[in-house]
Design an enzyme around this catalytic site. Structure first.
Site, mmCIF file in Angstrom:
data_model
loop_
_atom_site.group_PDB
_atom_site.id
_atom_site.type_symbol
_atom_site.label_atom_id
_atom_site.label_comp_id
_atom_site.label_asym_id
_atom_site.label_seq_id
_atom_site.Cartn_x
_atom_site.Cartn_y
_atom_site.Cartn_z
ATOM 1 N N HIS A 189 6.579 -6.166 18.323
ATOM 2 C CA HIS A 189 8.002 -6.482 18.260
ATOM 3 C C HIS A 189 8.304 -7.907 18.693
ATOM 4 C CE1 HIS A 189 8.945 -2.014 18.034
ATOM 5 N NE2 HIS A 189 9.015 -2.579 16.867
ATOM 6 N N GLU A 431 -6.146 1.380 -5.923
ATOM 7 C CA GLU A 431 -6.657 0.984 -4.612
ATOM 8 C C GLU A 431 -7.930 1.727 -4.225
ATOM 9 O OE1 GLU A 431 -3.642 1.617 -1.638
ATOM 10 O OE2 GLU A 431 -3.000 3.520 -2.487
ATOM 11 N N ASP A 455 -6.468 -1.647 0.405
ATOM 12 C CA ASP A 455 -7.361 -0.486 0.361
ATOM 13 C C ASP A 455 -8.488 -0.676 -0.634
ATOM 14 O OD1 ASP A 455 -6.565 1.456 2.274
ATOM 15 O OD2 ASP A 455 -4.705 1.706 1.155
HETATM 16 C C1 PEP Z 1 -2.695 -1.650 -0.204
HETATM 17 O O1 PEP Z 1 -3.510 -0.785 0.082
HETATM 18 O O2 PEP Z 1 -3.012 -2.780 -0.624
HETATM 19 C C2 PEP Z 1 -1.253 -1.406 -0.057
HETATM 20 C C3 PEP Z 1 -0.366 -2.271 -0.494
HETATM 21 O O3 PEP Z 1 -0.854 -0.271 0.564
HETATM 22 P P1 PEP Z 1 -0.917 0.002 2.161
HETATM 23 O O4 PEP Z 1 -1.209 -1.329 2.814
HETATM 24 O O5 PEP Z 1 0.404 0.557 2.519
HETATM 25 O O6 PEP Z 1 -2.044 0.974 2.264
HETATM 26 MG MG MG Z 2 -2.927 1.247 0.313
#
Ligand code: PEP
Ligand code: MG
Length: 581
Positions: A189, A431, A455
């Site tokens: 924060h 992903e 991911d």
């Molecule tokens: C990702 O995996 O790139 C994404 C945008 O989703 P998150 O970061 O929410 O897993």
């Molecule tokens: Mg993701």
């Protein structure tokens, strides 16, 4: 030279003010059975008093800083109603016959142990909120006044172990030049508030409070994460120059708000924002976002003790959809699991949560929860333009199953006579490597793809995205990642659908040059990055990026990719970001 996390951009040069948190003296003693009720009453009174104070702060922040920042204090109010903390303390008073202060301390101190397995930076930061709230209740129990930073006499840089939102909110913006703290990450924060107040900040410096003497001169470089203690006159001159350049750079970005994200040779890229809630939309739209490319809906489910109802979700989605119209909002269905958990949710503990029952897998298991969300999304689509996106798709069957449930939901809404939109586009996040490899087949079933590079990199390279021990192996520019994205874009375009990118790679200037060269059609980035990424797009030549990428696709290592990219485009990118480096 101490190095921490660059949390809020800009450079501050000034005198250090060490902020000491007074250590509350808490006595622990046993109470008699007949005193239990009185002690519980005393505790409840302190909780009520704390709620009143937090509400006041929330209103003040909402008026003076912004609604998005005020939202932090909503989570404080939720903590003040959290059964784990409040009922837990009352139970402790009753069962252990402890005084309220000691019972409260024992309750919140046991939290980190309970959630030890969770690695998420975000969740860890929320524990600090619990501590800050507990500290406030304790102060009220002990009837001690809360500390305030509102009467500073001269301009200073605050050096502290950590700054709670209730500290930052009371500061006089004209007097505080910067922050440097021992703990915290980009999502802490202190970082969020510093960015909102546009005060340079470096967090996570470990022991800066021990290294800096009160009143000594320090430099806080919120761009690089460096802090210089007792700088030489030459260093001061150099940083003054950096500061001047940075301010010119920031000003130059302002001029881009209404200009299109178009490359020098005319390729127009859609530039949208990633948001976690309605509070973030204003900033994104103010800076010229062309819609929301990723609405992370899971935050609506977190920080609370029950699931959000259909009506509550409808209200949140509608607020976003109306603000963003006529642009579209891509609402991603629940992406829980991995590093995002709910304390009240019946999710079994897994050894490998990132590869477990996460995201769409969980939705397909908890069909009623999924249906409630889809109903709210379809109903919100009446108020603007909505697209639905499924996270973590790893097989075609999952898309089909999710779409079958979506059709059932439409039938139910029809039967109930509720108004909803029947024509929302459906997309999937790419992903998981299996989805990237099967992109040609998946592309025939959906309207768009969005590359979740965070991911995709983690699963392709088998590198846990939140584990700092393997952080050096997390390589966005690994040739395999480039080849996978190349496959996805080509497959999508052959089937006539568009491809976006919403992972962090889309917020990184070098990453953007590669994504552009690979033919990505849309980029979705953090609201605070919109202008910078727009600047990058506007100074790149699409044809040149394509040529560079065709060479990169033949290389064998991340190092070679980086070296080639640097030789071809590094200088240009550095020039684009001049002052912002
Ligand atoms: C990702 O995996 O790139 C994404 C945008 O989703 P998150 O970061 O929410 O897993
Ligand atoms: Mg993701």
């Amino acid at each position: 030279m101490p190095k921490g996390v660059a949390a809020s951009p800009g450079i501050a040069i000034g005198k250090a003010y060490i902020l000491e948190k007074e250590n509350l003296c808490i006595l622990e003693y046993k109470i008699k059975q007949e005193e239990v009720e009185r002690e519980i009453k005393r505790f409840k009174k302190a909780v009520e008093e704390s709620k009143k104070q937090v509400l006041e702060i929330k209103d003040k922040v909402s008026k003076e800083i912004g609604k998005q920042e005020a939202y932090i204090f909503q989570s404080y109010l939720n903590i003040l109603e959290d059964p784990l903390l409040i009922d837990g303390t009352i139970e402790k008073i009753k069962n252990s016959r402890l005084n309220a202060e000691a019972a409260l301390r024992a309750t919140y101190k046991s939290f980190p142990e309970k959630f030890k397995a969770i690695q998420s930076e975000f969740i860890k930061e929320r524990f600090r909120d619990v501590e800050d709230v507990a500290q406030r209740i304790l102060q009220n129990l002990l009837e001690q006044p809360t500390m305030s930073l509102s009467h500073l006499e001269e301009k200073i840089i605050i050096v502290a172990y950590d700054l709670a939102p209730s500290d930052t909110v009371s500061i006089d913006k004209d007097k505080v030049l910067g922050f440097a703290t021992d703990v915290g990450g980009r999502t802490s924060h202190t970082a969020i508030m510093a960015r909102a107040l546009e005060i340079p900040a470096v967090v996570g410096l470990r022991d800066i409070t021990k290294k800096v003497k009160p009143g000594s001169t320090i430099i806080v470089d919120g761009n690089s994460g460096k802090v210089i203690i007792n700088p030489t006159p030459r260093q001061i001159e150099r940083y003054k120059d950096k500061k001047r350049k940075f301010l010119i750079y920031k000003k130059s970005l302002e001029n881009l708000k209404s200009l299109p994200p178009k490359t020098i040779d005319g390729r127009e890229i859609e530039l949208a924002a990633n948001i976690a809630g309605p509070e973030e939309v204003d900033l994104a739209m103010r800076d010229g976002a062309e819609g929301v490319g990723l609405y992370r809906t899971e935050y609506l489910y977190m920080n609370r003790s029950s699931l959000p109802s259909e009506e509550e979700q409808l209200e949140a989605y509608r607020a976003v959809v109306e603000k963003v119209a006529p642009y579209s909002v891509i609402i991603r269905t629940l992406d829980l699991g991995g590093d995002k958990f709910l304390s009240h949710f019946p999710v079994p503990r897994e050894i490998n949560p990132f590869m477990g029952c996460r995201a769409i897998r969980l939705s397909l298991e908890l069909v009623e929860v999924f249906k409630t969300q889809l109903r709210a999304i379809l109903r919100a689509a009446m108020y603007g333009k909505v697209k639905v996106m499924y996270p973590m798709i790893s097989a075609l069957e999952e898309v089909r199953k999710a779409n079958r449930i979506l059709s059932e939901v439409k039938e139910e809404l029809k039967r109930e006579g509720l108004s909803f939109s029947d024509s929302v586009d459906i997309g999937v996040m790419i992903e998981v490597p299996s989805a990237a490899v099967m992109a040609d087949i998946l592309a025939r079933e959906v309207d768009f793809f969005s590359l979740g590079t965070n991911d995709l990199i983690q699963y392709t390279l088998a590198v846990d995205r939140v584990n700092e021990k393997v952080a050096h192996l997390y390589q966005p520019l690994h040739p395999t990642i480039l080849r996978l994205i190349d496959n996805v874009v080509k497959a999508a375009h052959r089937e006539g659908i568009w491809v976006g990118a919403c992972g962090e790679m889309a917020s990184d200037p070098l990453g953007v040059s590669v994504l552009l060269g690979l033919g990505v059609d849309e980029l979705s980035v953090a609201p605070t990055s919109i202008l910078e990424i727009k600047k990058v797009i506007r100074e790149l030549n699409w044809e040149e990026t394509q040529k560079i990428v065709s060479h990169l696709l033949n290389l064998g290592t991340s190092k070679q990719v980086k070296r080639y990219l640097d030789s071809r485009i590094g200088k240009k990118i550095r020039k684009i970001l001049q002052g912002g480096e």
